[in-house]
Design a protein around this motif. Structure first.
Motif, PDB file in Angstrom:
ATOM      1  N   LEU A  30       1.760 -10.716   7.868  1.00 53.89           N
ATOM      2  CA  LEU A  30       0.556 -10.692   8.732  1.00 53.89           C
ATOM      3  C   LEU A  30       0.231  -9.277   9.179  1.00 53.89           C
ATOM      4  O   LEU A  30      -0.915  -8.945   9.451  1.00 53.89           O
ATOM      5  CB  LEU A  30       0.776 -11.594   9.946  1.00 53.89           C
ATOM      6  CG  LEU A  30       0.575 -13.096   9.716  1.00 53.89           C
ATOM      7  CD1 LEU A  30       1.038 -13.891  10.941  1.00 53.89           C
ATOM      8  CD2 LEU A  30      -0.873 -13.421   9.391  1.00 53.89           C
ATOM      9  N   ASN A  31       1.269  -8.420   9.231  1.00 54.68           N
ATOM     10  CA  ASN A  31       1.033  -7.021   9.627  1.00 54.68           C
ATOM     11  C   ASN A  31       0.297  -6.241   8.542  1.00 54.68           C
ATOM     12  O   ASN A  31      -0.233  -5.173   8.799  1.00 54.68           O
ATOM     13  CB  ASN A  31       2.368  -6.325   9.914  1.00 54.68           C
ATOM     14  CG  ASN A  31       3.027  -6.852  11.172  1.00 54.68           C
ATOM     15  OD1 ASN A  31       2.329  -7.384  12.044  1.00 54.68           O
ATOM     16  ND2 ASN A  31       4.353  -6.775  11.248  1.00 54.68           N
ATOM     17  N   ASN A  46      -1.576   0.812   0.458  1.00 54.20           N
ATOM     18  CA  ASN A  46      -1.439   1.939  -0.469  1.00 54.20           C
ATOM     19  C   ASN A  46      -0.038   1.866  -1.089  1.00 54.20           C
ATOM     20  O   ASN A  46       0.776   1.000  -0.721  1.00 54.20           O
ATOM     21  CB  ASN A  46      -1.689   3.272   0.261  1.00 54.20           C
ATOM     22  CG  ASN A  46      -0.707   3.498   1.406  1.00 54.20           C
ATOM     23  OD1 ASN A  46       0.467   3.093   1.331  1.00 54.20           O
ATOM     24  ND2 ASN A  46      -1.171   4.104   2.497  1.00 54.20           N
ATOM     25  N   GLN A  47       0.270   2.790  -1.969  1.00 57.34           N
ATOM     26  CA  GLN A  47       1.531   2.704  -2.716  1.00 57.34           C
ATOM     27  C   GLN A  47       2.737   2.779  -1.769  1.00 57.34           C
ATOM     28  O   GLN A  47       3.689   1.994  -1.894  1.00 57.34           O
ATOM     29  CB  GLN A  47       1.594   3.855  -3.745  1.00 57.34           C
ATOM     30  CG  GLN A  47       2.808   3.832  -4.650  1.00 57.34           C
ATOM     31  CD  GLN A  47       2.972   2.554  -5.451  1.00 57.34           C
ATOM     32  OE1 GLN A  47       1.977   1.902  -5.814  1.00 57.34           O
ATOM     33  NE2 GLN A  47       4.224   2.146  -5.689  1.00 57.34           N
ATOM     34  N   LYS A  48       2.645   3.643  -0.782  1.00 51.20           N
ATOM     35  CA  LYS A  48       3.760   3.817   0.169  1.00 51.20           C
ATOM     36  C   LYS A  48       3.997   2.519   0.950  1.00 51.20           C
ATOM     37  O   LYS A  48       5.097   2.006   1.060  1.00 51.20           O
ATOM     38  CB  LYS A  48       3.437   4.965   1.133  1.00 51.20           C
ATOM     39  CG  LYS A  48       4.554   5.301   2.107  1.00 51.20           C
ATOM     40  CD  LYS A  48       4.179   6.542   2.956  1.00 51.20           C
ATOM     41  CE  LYS A  48       5.037   6.612   4.203  1.00 51.20           C
ATOM     42  NZ  LYS A  48       4.665   5.542   5.190  1.00 51.20           N
ATOM     43  N   GLU A  49       2.894   1.910   1.418  1.00 50.02           N
ATOM     44  CA  GLU A  49       3.004   0.655   2.178  1.00 50.02           C
ATOM     45  C   GLU A  49       3.524  -0.469   1.285  1.00 50.02           C
ATOM     46  O   GLU A  49       4.265  -1.349   1.732  1.00 50.02           O
ATOM     47  CB  GLU A  49       1.636   0.278   2.754  1.00 50.02           C
ATOM     48  CG  GLU A  49       1.164   1.161   3.884  1.00 50.02           C
ATOM     49  CD  GLU A  49      -0.328   0.993   4.151  1.00 50.02           C
ATOM     50  OE1 GLU A  49      -1.093   0.655   3.206  1.00 50.02           O
ATOM     51  OE2 GLU A  49      -0.734   1.197   5.303  1.00 50.02           O
ATOM     52  N   TYR A  50       3.122  -0.404   0.013  1.00 48.40           N
ATOM     53  CA  TYR A  50       3.545  -1.455  -0.919  1.00 48.40           C
ATOM     54  C   TYR A  50       5.071  -1.422  -1.074  1.00 48.40           C
ATOM     55  O   TYR A  50       5.754  -2.444  -0.967  1.00 48.40           O
ATOM     56  CB  TYR A  50       2.855  -1.240  -2.276  1.00 48.40           C
ATOM     57  CG  TYR A  50       3.117  -2.304  -3.332  1.00 48.40           C
ATOM     58  CD1 TYR A  50       3.437  -3.614  -2.973  1.00 48.40           C
ATOM     59  CD2 TYR A  50       3.034  -1.996  -4.683  1.00 48.40           C
ATOM     60  CE1 TYR A  50       3.680  -4.580  -3.935  1.00 48.40           C
ATOM     61  CE2 TYR A  50       3.257  -2.956  -5.657  1.00 48.40           C
ATOM     62  CZ  TYR A  50       3.589  -4.242  -5.266  1.00 48.40           C
ATOM     63  OH  TYR A  50       3.813  -5.192  -6.238  1.00 48.40           O
ATOM     64  N   VAL A  51       5.599  -0.222  -1.263  1.00 50.01           N
ATOM     65  CA  VAL A  51       7.054  -0.077  -1.411  1.00 50.01           C
ATOM     66  C   VAL A  51       7.758  -0.477  -0.104  1.00 50.01           C
ATOM     67  O   VAL A  51       8.752  -1.203  -0.099  1.00 50.01           O
ATOM     68  CB  VAL A  51       7.403   1.387  -1.796  1.00 50.01           C
ATOM     69  CG1 VAL A  51       8.895   1.613  -1.750  1.00 50.01           C
ATOM     70  CG2 VAL A  51       6.841   1.702  -3.182  1.00 50.01           C
ATOM     71  N   GLU A  52       7.191  -0.047   0.996  1.00 50.31           N
ATOM     72  CA  GLU A  52       7.720  -0.383   2.330  1.00 50.31           C
ATOM     73  C   GLU A  52       7.796  -1.910   2.514  1.00 50.31           C
ATOM     74  O   GLU A  52       8.815  -2.460   2.935  1.00 50.31           O
ATOM     75  CB  GLU A  52       6.735   0.211   3.332  1.00 50.31           C
ATOM     76  CG  GLU A  52       7.169   0.432   4.733  1.00 50.31           C
ATOM     77  CD  GLU A  52       5.976   1.096   5.495  1.00 50.31           C
ATOM     78  OE1 GLU A  52       5.105   0.357   5.999  1.00 50.31           O
ATOM     79  OE2 GLU A  52       5.919   2.343   5.488  1.00 50.31           O
ATOM     80  N   LEU A  53       6.714  -2.578   2.153  1.00 44.46           N
ATOM     81  CA  LEU A  53       6.628  -4.034   2.338  1.00 44.46           C
ATOM     82  C   LEU A  53       7.649  -4.755   1.450  1.00 44.46           C
ATOM     83  O   LEU A  53       8.307  -5.691   1.884  1.00 44.46           O
ATOM     84  CB  LEU A  53       5.203  -4.493   2.007  1.00 44.46           C
ATOM     85  CG  LEU A  53       4.816  -5.928   2.335  1.00 44.46           C
ATOM     86  CD1 LEU A  53       5.222  -6.316   3.752  1.00 44.46           C
ATOM     87  CD2 LEU A  53       3.318  -6.118   2.127  1.00 44.46           C
ATOM     88  N   HIS A  55      10.435  -3.557   0.545  1.00 43.59           N
ATOM     89  CA  HIS A  55      11.754  -3.283   1.150  1.00 43.59           C
ATOM     90  C   HIS A  55      11.978  -4.199   2.364  1.00 43.59           C
ATOM     91  O   HIS A  55      13.009  -4.860   2.485  1.00 43.59           O
ATOM     92  CB  HIS A  55      11.817  -1.807   1.564  1.00 43.59           C
ATOM     93  CG  HIS A  55      13.087  -1.414   2.230  1.00 43.59           C
ATOM     94  ND1 HIS A  55      14.293  -1.344   1.558  1.00 43.59           N
ATOM     95  CD2 HIS A  55      13.356  -1.101   3.541  1.00 43.59           C
ATOM     96  CE1 HIS A  55      15.256  -1.000   2.412  1.00 43.59           C
ATOM     97  NE2 HIS A  55      14.716  -0.857   3.614  1.00 43.59           N
ATOM     98  N   ILE A  56      10.976  -4.282   3.245  1.00 40.99           N
ATOM     99  CA  ILE A  56      11.081  -5.101   4.466  1.00 40.99           C
ATOM    100  C   ILE A  56      11.314  -6.566   4.094  1.00 40.99           C
ATOM    101  O   ILE A  56      12.220  -7.225   4.604  1.00 40.99           O
ATOM    102  CB  ILE A  56       9.797  -4.958   5.312  1.00 40.99           C
ATOM    103  CG1 ILE A  56       9.703  -3.555   5.913  1.00 40.99           C
ATOM    104  CG2 ILE A  56       9.726  -6.022   6.396  1.00 40.99           C
ATOM    105  CD1 ILE A  56       8.354  -3.268   6.575  1.00 40.99           C
ATOM    106  N   LEU A  57      10.496  -7.081   3.183  1.00 39.53           N
ATOM    107  CA  LEU A  57      10.585  -8.512   2.846  1.00 39.53           C
ATOM    108  C   LEU A  57      11.877  -8.834   2.100  1.00 39.53           C
ATOM    109  O   LEU A  57      12.512  -9.869   2.358  1.00 39.53           O
ATOM    110  CB  LEU A  57       9.372  -8.940   2.032  1.00 39.53           C
ATOM    111  CG  LEU A  57       8.031  -8.852   2.743  1.00 39.53           C
ATOM    112  CD1 LEU A  57       6.909  -9.384   1.846  1.00 39.53           C
ATOM    113  CD2 LEU A  57       8.032  -9.623   4.063  1.00 39.53           C
TER     114      LEU A  57
END
Lengths: 98, 98
Positions: A30-31, A46-53, A55-57
């Motif tokens: 949801l974030n 973006n690509q950075k957020e995609y990798v971050e997400l 990792h988080i999930l």
């Protein structure tokens, strides 16, 4: 560059821990984007957020029980999506705890 | 031309009719592709089959209660999909009736 990523997941909710994982995965998604079905999110990242997400999930799920899928739809996706039926009306009955 | 279409659905299973709709939707999707999560299928279809499948599935669901989404991934999708976690092991406990 912002791109659309589709996230689908199956979390095993046979036990309390699984139901907690499910809520946390949904809360993270949801974030980043829009819930379009119970376990389906459309996220503009973006690509950075995609990798971050990712990792988080992947840290939230139990990889032996749960399944997480990411589909990169890119940035030209509007005419690639068809929806038929009811609009999801998400009444969050259970508090999304974190 | 064969293209990959992702199908995701939410079927309201609060009543017997809903559970029957769910089984029928899954059964149709199995004729066209691979089940990768409970309500997520990856189908390789041509344009004619894609239209056919939309027609078949939209006739099965109750548009006031259920939600059906199609994502056209095209034919260059392999590096657009990431899977983390358990492989779905679909033990069809209930007979897929038709």
């Amino acid at each position: 560059m912002i791109m659309m990523v589709l996230i689908t997941y199956d979390v095993n909710t046979e036990d309390k821990a699984g139901r907690k994982r499910l809520r946390k995965v949904a809360k993270h998604c949801l974030n980043y984007g829009l819930r379009v079905q119970n376990s389906v999110f459309e996220c503009n990242v973006n690509q950075k957020e995609y990798v971050e997400l990712q990792h988080i999930l992947s840290n939230e799920i139990d990889e032996s029980k749960d399944s997480l899928r990411f589909y990169l739809l890119g940035n030209n996706y509007k005419n690639k999506i068809i929806h038929i039926g009811a609009k999801p009306s998400f009444v969050v009955t259970e508090p999304l705890i974190f």
